[in-house]
Motif scaffolding. Sequence first.
Motif, PDB file in Angstrom:
ATOM      1  N   TRP A 240      -4.261   7.224  -3.028  1.00  0.00           N
ATOM      2  CA  TRP A 240      -4.750   7.467  -1.675  1.00  0.00           C
ATOM      3  C   TRP A 240      -5.650   6.333  -1.167  1.00  0.00           C
ATOM      4  O   TRP A 240      -6.034   6.327  -0.004  1.00  0.00           O
ATOM      5  CB  TRP A 240      -5.493   8.794  -1.600  1.00  0.00           C
ATOM      6  CG  TRP A 240      -4.555   9.949  -1.607  1.00  0.00           C
ATOM      7  CD1 TRP A 240      -4.139  10.661  -2.687  1.00  0.00           C
ATOM      8  CD2 TRP A 240      -3.891  10.508  -0.483  1.00  0.00           C
ATOM      9  NE1 TRP A 240      -3.250  11.633  -2.323  1.00  0.00           N
ATOM     10  CE2 TRP A 240      -3.088  11.568  -0.951  1.00  0.00           C
ATOM     11  CE3 TRP A 240      -3.886  10.233   0.884  1.00  0.00           C
ATOM     12  CZ2 TRP A 240      -2.303  12.333  -0.115  1.00  0.00           C
ATOM     13  CZ3 TRP A 240      -3.105  11.003   1.709  1.00  0.00           C
ATOM     14  CH2 TRP A 240      -2.317  12.039   1.211  1.00  0.00           C
ATOM     15  N   ARG A 241      -5.977   5.387  -2.018  1.00  0.00           N
ATOM     16  CA  ARG A 241      -6.802   4.262  -1.559  1.00  0.00           C
ATOM     17  C   ARG A 241      -5.973   3.305  -0.703  1.00  0.00           C
ATOM     18  O   ARG A 241      -6.533   2.484   0.016  1.00  0.00           O
ATOM     19  CB  ARG A 241      -7.388   3.517  -2.751  1.00  0.00           C
ATOM     20  CG  ARG A 241      -8.407   4.382  -3.501  1.00  0.00           C
ATOM     21  CD  ARG A 241      -8.841   3.708  -4.752  1.00  0.00           C
ATOM     22  NE  ARG A 241      -7.671   3.698  -5.660  1.00  0.00           N
ATOM     23  CZ  ARG A 241      -7.668   3.189  -6.859  1.00  0.00           C
ATOM     24  NH1 ARG A 241      -8.739   2.598  -7.323  1.00  0.00           N
ATOM     25  NH2 ARG A 241      -6.597   3.251  -7.612  1.00  0.00           N
ATOM     26  N   LEU A 242      -4.658   3.390  -0.803  1.00  0.00           N
ATOM     27  CA  LEU A 242      -3.735   2.564  -0.012  1.00  0.00           C
ATOM     28  C   LEU A 242      -4.088   1.079  -0.103  1.00  0.00           C
ATOM     29  O   LEU A 242      -4.191   0.378   0.898  1.00  0.00           O
ATOM     30  CB  LEU A 242      -3.702   3.018   1.445  1.00  0.00           C
ATOM     31  CG  LEU A 242      -3.169   4.428   1.684  1.00  0.00           C
ATOM     32  CD1 LEU A 242      -3.283   4.787   3.139  1.00  0.00           C
ATOM     33  CD2 LEU A 242      -1.748   4.562   1.194  1.00  0.00           C
ATOM     34  N   ARG A 243      -4.254   0.611  -1.315  1.00  0.00           N
ATOM     35  CA  ARG A 243      -4.555  -0.796  -1.527  1.00  0.00           C
ATOM     36  C   ARG A 243      -3.293  -1.617  -1.365  1.00  0.00           C
ATOM     37  O   ARG A 243      -2.284  -1.364  -1.999  1.00  0.00           O
ATOM     38  CB  ARG A 243      -5.118  -1.017  -2.922  1.00  0.00           C
ATOM     39  CG  ARG A 243      -6.487  -0.439  -3.086  1.00  0.00           C
ATOM     40  CD  ARG A 243      -7.020  -0.790  -4.449  1.00  0.00           C
ATOM     41  NE  ARG A 243      -8.317  -0.181  -4.618  1.00  0.00           N
ATOM     42  CZ  ARG A 243      -9.057  -0.355  -5.676  1.00  0.00           C
ATOM     43  NH1 ARG A 243      -8.620  -1.099  -6.680  1.00  0.00           N
ATOM     44  NH2 ARG A 243     -10.228   0.222  -5.764  1.00  0.00           N
ATOM     45  N   GLY A 244      -3.376  -2.603  -0.517  1.00  0.00           N
ATOM     46  CA  GLY A 244      -2.263  -3.501  -0.309  1.00  0.00           C
ATOM     47  C   GLY A 244      -2.612  -4.882  -0.830  1.00  0.00           C
ATOM     48  O   GLY A 244      -3.772  -5.223  -0.983  1.00  0.00           O
ATOM     49  N   TYR A 245      -1.621  -5.661  -1.110  1.00  0.00           N
ATOM     50  CA  TYR A 245      -1.830  -7.014  -1.609  1.00  0.00           C
ATOM     51  C   TYR A 245      -0.683  -7.876  -1.114  1.00  0.00           C
ATOM     52  O   TYR A 245       0.344  -7.382  -0.657  1.00  0.00           O
ATOM     53  CB  TYR A 245      -1.879  -7.035  -3.140  1.00  0.00           C
ATOM     54  CG  TYR A 245      -0.635  -6.460  -3.755  1.00  0.00           C
ATOM     55  CD1 TYR A 245       0.472  -7.251  -4.031  1.00  0.00           C
ATOM     56  CD2 TYR A 245      -0.536  -5.095  -4.003  1.00  0.00           C
ATOM     57  CE1 TYR A 245       1.631  -6.716  -4.553  1.00  0.00           C
ATOM     58  CE2 TYR A 245       0.624  -4.547  -4.532  1.00  0.00           C
ATOM     59  CZ  TYR A 245       1.695  -5.367  -4.806  1.00  0.00           C
ATOM     60  OH  TYR A 245       2.844  -4.834  -5.321  1.00  0.00           O
ATOM     61  N   SER A 246      -0.876  -9.162  -1.213  1.00  0.00           N
ATOM     62  CA  SER A 246       0.171 -10.082  -0.821  1.00  0.00           C
ATOM     63  C   SER A 246      -0.089 -11.415  -1.479  1.00  0.00           C
ATOM     64  O   SER A 246      -0.944 -11.543  -2.347  1.00  0.00           O
ATOM     65  CB  SER A 246       0.202 -10.234   0.705  1.00  0.00           C
ATOM     66  OG  SER A 246       1.316 -11.005   1.080  1.00  0.00           O
ATOM     67  N   SER A 247       0.644 -12.394  -1.059  1.00  0.00           N
ATOM     68  CA  SER A 247       0.510 -13.754  -1.552  1.00  0.00           C
ATOM     69  C   SER A 247       0.236 -14.659  -0.353  1.00  0.00           C
ATOM     70  O   SER A 247       0.644 -14.354   0.773  1.00  0.00           O
ATOM     71  CB  SER A 247       1.819 -14.178  -2.229  1.00  0.00           C
ATOM     72  OG  SER A 247       1.873 -15.565  -2.403  1.00  0.00           O
ATOM     73  N   ALA A 248      -0.404 -15.772  -0.608  1.00  0.00           N
ATOM     74  CA  ALA A 248      -0.628 -16.735   0.472  1.00  0.00           C
ATOM     75  C   ALA A 248       0.702 -17.302   0.981  1.00  0.00           C
ATOM     76  O   ALA A 248       0.774 -17.814   2.097  1.00  0.00           O
ATOM     77  CB  ALA A 248      -1.533 -17.864   0.001  1.00  0.00           C
ATOM     78  N   TRP A 249       1.756 -17.175   0.200  1.00  0.00           N
ATOM     79  CA  TRP A 249       3.081 -17.632   0.613  1.00  0.00           C
ATOM     80  C   TRP A 249       3.697 -16.715   1.662  1.00  0.00           C
ATOM     81  O   TRP A 249       4.671 -17.078   2.322  1.00  0.00           O
ATOM     82  CB  TRP A 249       4.024 -17.710  -0.596  1.00  0.00           C
ATOM     83  CG  TRP A 249       3.704 -18.813  -1.537  1.00  0.00           C
ATOM     84  CD1 TRP A 249       3.151 -18.691  -2.780  1.00  0.00           C
ATOM     85  CD2 TRP A 249       3.912 -20.200  -1.330  1.00  0.00           C
ATOM     86  NE1 TRP A 249       3.001 -19.923  -3.350  1.00  0.00           N
ATOM     87  CE2 TRP A 249       3.470 -20.875  -2.476  1.00  0.00           C
ATOM     88  CE3 TRP A 249       4.433 -20.948  -0.276  1.00  0.00           C
ATOM     89  CZ2 TRP A 249       3.527 -22.251  -2.598  1.00  0.00           C
ATOM     90  CZ3 TRP A 249       4.499 -22.327  -0.404  1.00  0.00           C
ATOM     91  CH2 TRP A 249       4.046 -22.954  -1.554  1.00  0.00           C
ATOM     92  N   ALA A 250       3.171 -15.508   1.808  1.00  0.00           N
ATOM     93  CA  ALA A 250       3.806 -14.528   2.699  1.00  0.00           C
ATOM     94  C   ALA A 250       3.897 -15.016   4.144  1.00  0.00           C
ATOM     95  O   ALA A 250       4.920 -14.808   4.797  1.00  0.00           O
ATOM     96  CB  ALA A 250       3.056 -13.201   2.645  1.00  0.00           C
ATOM     97  N   GLY A 251       2.852 -15.639   4.647  1.00  0.00           N
ATOM     98  CA  GLY A 251       2.876 -16.094   6.042  1.00  0.00           C
ATOM     99  C   GLY A 251       4.050 -17.007   6.346  1.00  0.00           C
ATOM    100  O   GLY A 251       4.898 -16.686   7.181  1.00  0.00           O
ATOM    101  N   PRO A 252       4.147 -18.154   5.658  1.00  0.00           N
ATOM    102  CA  PRO A 252       5.289 -19.035   5.940  1.00  0.00           C
ATOM    103  C   PRO A 252       6.637 -18.423   5.574  1.00  0.00           C
ATOM    104  O   PRO A 252       7.636 -18.689   6.240  1.00  0.00           O
ATOM    105  CB  PRO A 252       5.023 -20.275   5.072  1.00  0.00           C
ATOM    106  CG  PRO A 252       3.619 -20.179   4.627  1.00  0.00           C
ATOM    107  CD  PRO A 252       3.171 -18.768   4.780  1.00  0.00           C
TER     108      PRO A 252
ATOM    109  N   ALA B  49       0.835  -1.205   0.000  1.00  0.00           N
ATOM    110  CA  ALA B  49       0.000   0.000   0.000  1.00  0.00           C
ATOM    111  C   ALA B  49       0.867   1.252   0.000  1.00  0.00           C
ATOM    112  O   ALA B  49       0.591   2.216  -0.727  1.00  0.00           O
ATOM    113  CB  ALA B  49      -0.938  -0.005   1.205  1.00  0.00           C
ATOM    114  N   ALA B  50       1.930   1.243   0.787  1.00  0.00           N
ATOM    115  CA  ALA B  50       2.831   2.402   0.840  1.00  0.00           C
ATOM    116  C   ALA B  50       3.548   2.589  -0.489  1.00  0.00           C
ATOM    117  O   ALA B  50       3.719   3.723  -0.956  1.00  0.00           O
ATOM    118  CB  ALA B  50       3.843   2.226   1.971  1.00  0.00           C
TER     119      ALA B  50
END
Length: 160
Positions: free
Chosen positions: A41-53, A31-32
């Motif tokens: 300004w919507r500060l949309r963030g995204y990730s992957s399901a792999w991020a946790g492990p 988002a940053a």
Amino acid sequence: MAVAEPAPVGTLARWYLYGLHGYACEVLAAAATGFWERRDWRLRGYSSAWAGPLYATPALALETLYPRLRGHCCLPCRCLLYALLLYAWRLAAGATLHALGACPWDPRGRQGVLELGPACVLGGLLLEKLLVEPALRLRLAPRCPQPPAPPEPVFQLKDD
């Protein structure tokens, strides 16, 4: 009745906590970045399901290093070691996931050591001070004893 000592939080629970933290940090960083690059300004963030492990595993490794290094190594040296650990983990995980066709980032080195180095040093410092130290102090209170069940009413038939 003796009161039981609170038990430390288990390794799997701490791994889960570290994974959630890494996932949240990745979403916030995305988002940053979107704001910085596009003034979104919507500060949309995204990730992957792999991020946790991917974030939880090196945090557990850092957690095992921390008590051993704390008394023998100054904070800047520990941060440098953590940065090396985090960077090596990123390279190994990126190569493995890339071979499987599942890497959420470009592992071919778009970001080099000089670009990721400060982020890894800061990440190691934040992991130690904001996450690992408090997580190692977490304790689970023993279960409260159940109050005794009220006596069951006794019904008797009487001859009138």
